[in-house]
Write an enzyme that holds these catalytic residues in place. Structure first.
Site, PDB file in Angstrom:
ATOM      1  CE1 TYR A 136      -1.491   0.433  14.864  1.00 35.60           C
ATOM      2  CE2 TYR A 136      -1.149   1.545  16.970  1.00 35.60           C
ATOM      3  CZ  TYR A 136      -0.940   1.464  15.602  1.00 35.60           C
ATOM      4  OH  TYR A 136      -0.185   2.420  14.979  1.00 35.60           O
ATOM      5  CE  LYS A 187      -2.532   1.263   3.659  1.00 39.70           C
ATOM      6  NZ  LYS A 187      -2.321   2.720   3.877  1.00 39.70           N
ATOM      7  CE  LYS A 230      -7.711   6.405   3.704  1.00 44.03           C
ATOM      8  NZ  LYS A 230      -6.254   6.182   3.563  1.00 44.03           N
TER       9      LYS A 230
END
EC number: 4.1.1.23
Length: 376
Positions: free
Chosen positions: A329, A64, A101
């Site tokens: 997380y 990514k 995005k």
């Protein structure tokens, strides 16, 4: 309520039933590499990005990126940063996911995807969209990808040849017509003055003009030829053993849920994302989400989930804390085994490690174990 069938299906099984070609390829890749790990390569410069991709590539199935935060990004199409990432993707066997995005009106996101300096569609297999502007953004991106793919079956290869200058009063019968059939376009340019070529005078005392014939020849080559299949890989670069080339199809992930505290992506928004995905199954691969969103019998969307972290090695019982900037997380065991994620996205957990390869393998192993226990 019984769990959706995809939660108990192996990646190899889903590769045979999913309709999106890139999703099928990704499932096969995951099964072949025994990996369901995506690295979020949030680094500050292009050199570091390429270094990290090369080091961690063997352990991941998706890389990514955020191209707009990378200093020194080279936009040259054939040899720039995107092309070099594609070379590493081919070498190690992973897909490139540009975390752009997209979040604007349809026309704007289409241009951002296909045009501009970055030309994201050329090097990123996968992109994502923030659907706050509405479904039109998904439709526009899907249309843009379809148009791009339609132009790929043939590439135009152009060669230019310049003939020897000649005098216009020479007998036209002396011309060589052997290449006339190959000539798609020809342009004749008159050159004034003596450029070192003797100019004969005609019988009436006038100087003959010099003519140079420039031939532009266009040849159409299949984009599926071995020449293009090699893409930007150099001689000696080999695909991962047992892995074919990825399809040329592009894919979209819809940002349906986020891992940051206090985000505004409510249930109504998430449901709209699912509906948009079902309307564009030929382009939408799945979601960036915090849980599995497949609910209808024929749903087989892939789910990539950020916010994944392991406790420090040899401290398995240590409590996971946020980063102080809103990120929360969870372990691979929870995200994959409980929430139904297919791929976990890990960033700083790997990037801040002293040994990138070792830490990437630690995350790969933990995520794969969670998957095998889920489908058992």
């Amino acid at each position: 309520m019984a769990p959706h069938p995809t939660l108990k299906s192996t990646y190899s099984t889903r590769a045979e039933t999913v309709t999106h070609p890139l999703s099928a390829y990704l499932y096969k890749l995951m099964d072949l590499k025994a990996s369901n790990l995506c690295l979020s390569a949030d680094v500050a410069n292009a050199r570091e990005l390429l270094h990290v991709a090369d080091k961690v590539g063997p352990s991941i199935v998706v890389l990514k990126t955020h191209y707009d935060m990378v200093a020194g990004w080279d936009f040259t199409p054939e040899t720039g940063t995107g092309a070099r990432l594609a070379k590493l993707a081919r070498k190690h066997g992973f897909l490139i996911f540009e975390d752009r995005k997209f979040g604007d009106i349809g026309n704007t996101v289409e241009l951002q995807y296909t045009q501009g300096a970055a030309r994201i569609i050329e090097w990123a297999h996968i992109v994502n969209v923030n659907m706050v502007p509405g479904k039109a953004s998904v439709t526009s991106l899907a249309n843009a990808a379809a148009k791009w793919l339609e132009r790929l079956p043939y590439e135009v290869k152009t060669s230019v040849t310049v003939g020897t200058p000649r005098n216009t009063d020479e007998d036209d019968d002396d011309e060589d017509d052997g290449n006339a059939g190959e000539m798609e376009r020809s342009h004749t340019f008159g050159l004034n003055g003596n450029n070192g070529v003797p100019i004969k005078e005609s019988s009436d005392g006038r100087k003959g003009s010099i003519v140079s014939v420039t031939t532009v020849t266009q040849q159409y080559e299949s984009a599926h030829s071995p020449r293009l299949t090699k893409t930007i890989a150099e001689e000696g670069d080999m695909l991962l053993a047992g892995l074919e080339e990825p399809p040329l199809n592009r894919g979209l992930l819809i940002l349906a849920q986020m891992s940051s505290a206090g985000n505004f992506m409510n249930a109504e928004y998430t449901q709209a994302c699912v509906e948009a995905a079902r309307e564009h199954k030929d382009f939408v691969m799945g979601f960036v989400s915090q849980e599995a969103l497949n609910s209808q019998p024929d749903d087989d969307f892939i789910h990539m989930t950020p916010g994944c972290q392991l406790p420090p090695e040899h401290e398995e019982d240590a409590e996971l804390r946020g980063d102080g900037k809103g990120q929360q997380y969870n372990t691979p065991e929870k995200l994959i085994g409980v929430c139904g994620a297919d791929i976990v996205i890990v960033g700083r957990g790997i990037l801040k490690a002293g040994d990138l390869q070792h830490e990437a393998e630690r995350y790969r192993s933990a995520a794969w174990k969670a998957y095998t226990e889920r489908v058992r």
